[in-house]
Design a protein around this motif. Structure first.
Motif, PDB file in Angstrom:
ATOM      1  N   TYR A 233       9.784  -7.680 -13.735  1.00 56.54           N
ATOM      2  CA  TYR A 233       8.327  -7.879 -14.127  1.00 56.54           C
ATOM      3  C   TYR A 233       7.350  -7.177 -13.070  1.00 56.54           C
ATOM      4  N   LEU A 234       7.595  -6.112 -12.981  1.00 49.42           N
ATOM      5  CA  LEU A 234       6.918  -5.221 -12.068  1.00 49.42           C
ATOM      6  C   LEU A 234       6.773  -3.561 -12.535  1.00 49.42           C
ATOM      7  N   SER A 235       5.616  -3.317 -12.575  1.00 54.24           N
ATOM      8  CA  SER A 235       5.446  -1.902 -13.250  1.00 54.24           C
ATOM      9  C   SER A 235       6.328  -0.650 -12.226  1.00 54.24           C
ATOM     10  N   ALA A 236       6.814   0.175 -13.098  1.00 47.16           N
ATOM     11  CA  ALA A 236       7.369   1.405 -12.276  1.00 47.16           C
ATOM     12  C   ALA A 236       6.397   1.915 -11.357  1.00 47.16           C
ATOM     13  N   GLN A 237       5.026   2.169 -11.523  1.00 48.86           N
ATOM     14  CA  GLN A 237       4.010   2.559 -10.837  1.00 48.86           C
ATOM     15  C   GLN A 237       3.950   1.801  -9.620  1.00 48.86           C
ATOM     16  N   ALA A 238       3.834   0.309  -9.666  1.00 50.73           N
ATOM     17  CA  ALA A 238       3.644  -0.359  -8.765  1.00 50.73           C
ATOM     18  C   ALA A 238       4.736  -0.335  -7.623  1.00 50.73           C
ATOM     19  N   LEU A 239       5.874  -0.480  -8.285  1.00 51.56           N
ATOM     20  CA  LEU A 239       7.266  -0.294  -7.473  1.00 51.56           C
ATOM     21  C   LEU A 239       7.510   1.021  -6.641  1.00 51.56           C
ATOM     22  N   ALA A 240       6.735   2.189  -7.405  1.00 57.93           N
ATOM     23  CA  ALA A 240       6.773   3.362  -6.542  1.00 57.93           C
ATOM     24  C   ALA A 240       5.557   3.451  -5.347  1.00 57.93           C
ATOM     25  N   HIS A 241       4.629   2.765  -5.751  1.00 58.81           N
ATOM     26  CA  HIS A 241       3.547   2.627  -4.419  1.00 58.81           C
ATOM     27  C   HIS A 241       4.021   1.789  -3.393  1.00 58.81           C
ATOM     28  N   CYS A 242       4.763   0.712  -3.758  1.00 59.08           N
ATOM     29  CA  CYS A 242       5.365  -0.100  -2.716  1.00 59.08           C
ATOM     30  C   CYS A 242       6.578   0.757  -1.819  1.00 59.08           C
ATOM     31  N   PHE A 243       7.228   1.478  -2.537  1.00 53.54           N
ATOM     32  CA  PHE A 243       8.320   2.345  -1.839  1.00 53.54           C
ATOM     33  C   PHE A 243       7.543   3.646  -0.876  1.00 53.54           C
ATOM     34  N   ASP A 244       6.440   3.984  -1.612  1.00 58.08           N
ATOM     35  CA  ASP A 244       5.835   5.004  -0.771  1.00 58.08           C
ATOM     36  C   ASP A 244       5.065   4.360   0.530  1.00 58.08           C
ATOM     37  N   ARG A 245       4.584   3.283   0.225  1.00 56.49           N
ATOM     38  CA  ARG A 245       3.834   2.604   1.595  1.00 56.49           C
ATOM     39  C   ARG A 245       4.902   2.327   2.688  1.00 56.49           C
ATOM     40  N   LEU A 246       6.153   1.828   2.164  1.00 50.03           N
ATOM     41  CA  LEU A 246       7.065   1.723   3.195  1.00 50.03           C
ATOM     42  C   LEU A 246       7.740   2.689   3.671  1.00 50.03           C
ATOM     43  N   ALA A 247       7.779   4.013   2.976  1.00 52.53           N
ATOM     44  CA  ALA A 247       8.196   5.043   3.657  1.00 52.53           C
ATOM     45  C   ALA A 247       7.123   5.621   4.716  1.00 52.53           C
ATOM     46  N   ASP A 248       5.673   5.491   4.410  1.00 48.92           N
ATOM     47  CA  ASP A 248       4.775   5.897   5.205  1.00 48.92           C
ATOM     48  C   ASP A 248       4.904   4.941   6.570  1.00 48.92           C
ATOM     49  N   ASP A 249       4.893   3.607   6.497  1.00 49.37           N
ATOM     50  CA  ASP A 249       5.070   2.711   7.396  1.00 49.37           C
ATOM     51  C   ASP A 249       6.266   3.217   8.410  1.00 49.37           C
ATOM     52  N   LEU A 250       7.474   3.349   7.819  1.00 54.11           N
ATOM     53  CA  LEU A 250       8.636   3.812   8.559  1.00 54.11           C
ATOM     54  C   LEU A 250       8.399   5.136   9.165  1.00 54.11           C
ATOM     55  N   ASP A 251       7.737   6.005   8.605  1.00 55.74           N
ATOM     56  CA  ASP A 251       7.420   7.384   9.309  1.00 55.74           C
ATOM     57  C   ASP A 251       6.335   7.080  10.486  1.00 55.74           C
ATOM     58  N   ARG A 252       5.705   6.073  10.497  1.00 53.96           N
ATOM     59  CA  ARG A 252       4.711   5.739  11.514  1.00 53.96           C
ATOM     60  C   ARG A 252       5.410   5.154  12.791  1.00 53.96           C
ATOM     61  N   ILE A 253       6.128   4.494  12.298  1.00 56.26           N
ATOM     62  CA  ILE A 253       7.146   3.741  13.387  1.00 56.26           C
ATOM     63  C   ILE A 253       7.877   4.608  14.131  1.00 56.26           C
ATOM     64  N   ALA A 254       8.644   5.549  13.406  1.00 59.77           N
ATOM     65  CA  ALA A 254       9.330   6.729  13.978  1.00 59.77           C
ATOM     66  C   ALA A 254       8.575   7.587  14.880  1.00 59.77           C
ATOM     67  N   GLU A 255       7.252   7.869  14.569  1.00 65.31           N
ATOM     68  CA  GLU A 255       6.634   8.682  15.268  1.00 65.31           C
ATOM     69  C   GLU A 255       6.113   8.291  16.449  1.00 65.31           C
ATOM     70  N   THR A 256       5.734   6.801  16.554  1.00 66.69           N
ATOM     71  CA  THR A 256       5.511   5.989  17.648  1.00 66.69           C
ATOM     72  C   THR A 256       6.640   5.933  18.677  1.00 66.69           C
ATOM     73  N   ILE A 257       7.925   5.642  18.061  1.00 66.19           N
ATOM     74  CA  ILE A 257       8.886   5.801  19.014  1.00 66.19           C
ATOM     75  C   ILE A 257       9.213   7.065  19.551  1.00 66.19           C
ATOM     76  N   SER A 258       9.142   7.970  18.819  1.00 66.30           N
ATOM     77  CA  SER A 258       9.396   9.288  19.536  1.00 66.30           C
ATOM     78  C   SER A 258       8.288   9.602  20.463  1.00 66.30           C
ATOM     79  N   ARG A 259       7.038   9.320  20.302  1.00 64.96           N
ATOM     80  CA  ARG A 259       5.931   9.648  21.405  1.00 64.96           C
ATOM     81  C   ARG A 259       6.056   8.808  22.477  1.00 64.96           C
ATOM     82  N   SER A 260       6.916   7.573  22.604  1.00 66.58           N
ATOM     83  CA  SER A 260       7.074   7.045  23.671  1.00 66.58           C
ATOM     84  C   SER A 260       8.284   7.086  24.335  1.00 66.58           C
ATOM     85  N   GLU A 261       9.268   7.970  23.897  1.00 63.78           N
ATOM     86  CA  GLU A 261      10.415   8.180  24.654  1.00 63.78           C
ATOM     87  C   GLU A 261      10.058   9.240  25.594  1.00 63.78           C
ATOM     88  N   PRO A 262      10.951   9.050  26.747  1.00 64.42           N
ATOM     89  CA  PRO A 262      10.622  10.208  28.015  1.00 64.42           C
ATOM     90  C   PRO A 262      11.104  11.464  27.575  1.00 64.42           C
TER      91      PRO A 262
END
Length: 80
Positions: A51-80
């Motif tokens: 009971y979730l539209s395909a568009q809503a599910l796609a939006h959730c996955f896009d949001r998760l991917a964006d969040d994970l990209d930001r985490i990876a960028e933050t980690i790579s900037r903080s590594e020596p």
């Protein structure tokens, strides 16, 4: 679905995340749990009915991917 508190933590190594990355990671975890709850069978229509539209599910996955990209960028900037 497994209990939200049953997370195993390795004791042999420690990693430190910047606060912004840690908050994004926690938010991502919470979003994944929400998606798991939203996609659990609801009602008598059968286990494959979601009971979730395909568009809503796609939006959730896009949001998760964006969040994970930001985490990876933050980690790579903080590594020596």
């Amino acid at each position: 679905m497994q209990s939200a508190n049953s997370v195993a933590h390795p004791t042999s190594c420690c990693h430190s995340l910047p606060t912004t990355a840690l908050h994004a990671l926690i938010q991502t975890r919470d979003q994944l749990r929400l998606l798991a709850q939203l996609t659990e069978p609801q009602g008598e229509c059968g286990p494959d009915v979601v009971y979730l539209s395909a568009q809503a599910l796609a939006h959730c996955f896009d949001r998760l991917a964006d969040d994970l990209d930001r985490i990876a960028e933050t980690i790579s900037r903080s590594e020596p």
